[in-house]
Design an enzyme around this catalytic site. Structure first.
Site, mmCIF file in Angstrom:
data_model
loop_
_atom_site.group_PDB
_atom_site.id
_atom_site.type_symbol
_atom_site.label_atom_id
_atom_site.label_comp_id
_atom_site.label_asym_id
_atom_site.label_seq_id
_atom_site.Cartn_x
_atom_site.Cartn_y
_atom_site.Cartn_z
ATOM 1 N N PRO A 2 0.834 -1.107 0.089
ATOM 2 C CA PRO A 2 0.037 -0.035 -0.199
ATOM 3 C C PRO A 2 0.945 1.349 -0.017
ATOM 4 O O PRO A 2 1.827 1.270 0.700
ATOM 5 C CB PRO A 2 -0.929 -0.175 1.311
ATOM 6 C CG PRO A 2 -0.797 -1.699 1.849
ATOM 7 C CD PRO A 2 0.543 -2.039 1.104
ATOM 8 N N GLU A 3 0.483 2.302 -0.838
ATOM 9 C CA GLU A 3 1.345 3.330 -0.838
ATOM 10 C C GLU A 3 0.258 4.435 -0.397
ATOM 11 O O GLU A 3 -0.673 4.248 0.213
ATOM 12 C CB GLU A 3 1.796 3.770 -2.351
ATOM 13 C CG GLU A 3 2.631 2.677 -2.926
ATOM 14 C CD GLU A 3 3.084 2.762 -4.274
ATOM 15 O OE1 GLU A 3 3.030 3.841 -4.811
ATOM 16 O OE2 GLU A 3 3.377 1.772 -4.996
ATOM 17 N N HIS A 93 -4.382 -15.978 9.714
ATOM 18 C CA HIS A 93 -3.409 -14.620 9.775
ATOM 19 C C HIS A 93 -3.907 -13.435 10.431
ATOM 20 O O HIS A 93 -3.240 -12.232 10.027
ATOM 21 C CB HIS A 93 -3.231 -14.174 8.371
ATOM 22 C CG HIS A 93 -2.904 -15.471 7.423
ATOM 23 N ND1 HIS A 93 -1.390 -16.003 7.732
ATOM 24 C CD2 HIS A 93 -3.356 -16.103 6.224
ATOM 25 C CE1 HIS A 93 -1.223 -17.138 6.577
ATOM 26 N NE2 HIS A 93 -2.616 -17.287 6.151
ATOM 27 N N ARG A 112 1.890 -11.833 5.163
ATOM 28 C CA ARG A 112 3.132 -11.762 4.919
ATOM 29 C C ARG A 112 4.161 -11.255 6.103
ATOM 30 O O ARG A 112 5.162 -11.711 6.206
ATOM 31 C CB ARG A 112 3.614 -10.778 3.887
ATOM 32 C CG ARG A 112 2.809 -10.966 2.444
ATOM 33 C CD ARG A 112 3.634 -11.989 1.676
ATOM 34 N NE ARG A 112 4.947 -12.003 1.381
ATOM 35 C CZ ARG A 112 5.270 -11.170 0.182
ATOM 36 N NH1 ARG A 112 4.425 -10.850 -0.747
ATOM 37 N NH2 ARG A 112 6.712 -11.001 0.116
ATOM 38 N N ARG A 155 21.783 16.199 -6.315
ATOM 39 C CA ARG A 155 21.661 14.924 -6.057
ATOM 40 C C ARG A 155 22.000 14.169 -7.274
ATOM 41 O O ARG A 155 21.275 14.286 -8.352
ATOM 42 C CB ARG A 155 20.244 14.573 -5.452
ATOM 43 C CG ARG A 155 19.710 15.061 -4.278
ATOM 44 C CD ARG A 155 20.647 14.803 -3.155
ATOM 45 N NE ARG A 155 20.228 13.638 -2.529
ATOM 46 C CZ ARG A 155 19.508 13.216 -1.837
ATOM 47 N NH1 ARG A 155 18.680 14.154 -1.135
ATOM 48 N NH2 ARG A 155 19.417 11.973 -1.361
#
Ligand code: ZN
Length: 275
Positions: A2-3, A93, A112, A155
């Site tokens: 998830p972002e 889970h 996970r 950078r």
């Protein structure tokens, strides 16, 4: 993983379900999810009796604001929350259960097992713990073209890994970096400092519009993501390059290419994003 759009959607959908509920007790079935305090019993006793006052997002973290502390949760790969009645069967889970005084339970499932939880005193979250070193929020008004220019200047890092660095800009992961770079017509391996003024402005606009549209559509459900009410997002249908290897570019028809940048699978149109 998830972002920003997915975590924002979880926070919005979960908020209406759990804000105002008082925690009676907490069950932990997988102690390694809990990072702070390092003693699980201390984690459980800290939370007991507190009420969830608000839920907020910072970067890809969920913050449950309690009376005295904040519970900071990161879903990592596949963590998810759901609200249940206490008598409903507990799914496989399920690693942490927050039992509320009204007979409902907030259950945390994570196939996970990479997710994390930290409890730290309210008010200290910007100076200690997992939120302390985070970069700028891309959907915040403070994220301007000038701010992005300052972050990129000097950078020599490739632009994609830099955009994934949460100490620089938060919330972006593999999906939304690939989408933003495609929209801006920038090759992911271009050194950050070599972006022209025009490219920086275009990248800024692409990041903001991509994330805002994804939030609007409830995020992207690629593998397992669902929101706080168990519903899938819709934005996966709007993805332009991510997961579209060999499909024609929406702009020029050239097949989308997948290769690896900084260890991450990366999708580009080789014609629209020249090196
Ligand atoms: Zn193209």
């Amino acid at each position: 993983m998830p972002e920003l759009p997915e975590v924002e959607t979880v926070v919005r959908t979960l908020g209406g379900l759990v804000v105002g509920k008082q925690i009676e007790r907490v069950s932990v079935h997988l102690p390694r999810i809990i990072r702070t305090p390092d003693d699980v019993e201390a984690f459980k006793s800290l939370l007991a009796g507190q009420t969830i006052q608000a839920i907020k997002r910072r970067a890809k973290f969920i913050q449950f604001i309690l009376d005295r502390d904040v519970l900071i949760s990161h879903l990592r790969m596949e963590g998810r929350y759901g609200l249940y009645q206490a008598d409903e069967p507990v799914e496989k889970h399920t690693h942490v259960i927050i039992h509320f005084t009204d007979g409902t339970e907030l259950r945390y499932r994570d196939v996970r097992q990479f997710g994390t939880m930290d409890v730290i005193p309210l008010g200290t979250e910007t100076t200690t713990g997992p939120l302390a070193k985070l970069g700028v929020e891309p959907l915040d008004e403070s994220f301007t073209v000038d701010v992005l220019r300052q972050l990129l200047k000097d950078r020599s890092t490739k632009i994609k890994p830099l955009l994934l660095n949460q100490e620089c800009i938060v919330g972006l992961g593999n999906i939304y970096v690939d989408e933003s770079l495609f929209k801006a017509g920038i090759h992911p391996e271009r050194p950050a400092r070599k972006l022209t003024r025009k490219q920086v402005a275009s990248l800024h606009a692409s990041i903001v519009s991509t994330l805002a549209e994804a939030v609007e559509q409830g995020g992207s459900s690629i593998k397992s993501y669902v929101n706080g009410q168990g519903e899938m997002g819709m934005f996966q249908q709007s993805l332009l390059v991510y997961g579209r290897k060999d499909e024609p570019c929406v702009r020029c028809g050239t097949p989308i290419v997948r290769f690896v940048v900084g260890g991450r699978g990366t999708h580009i149109c080789p014609k629209c994003q020249k090196k």
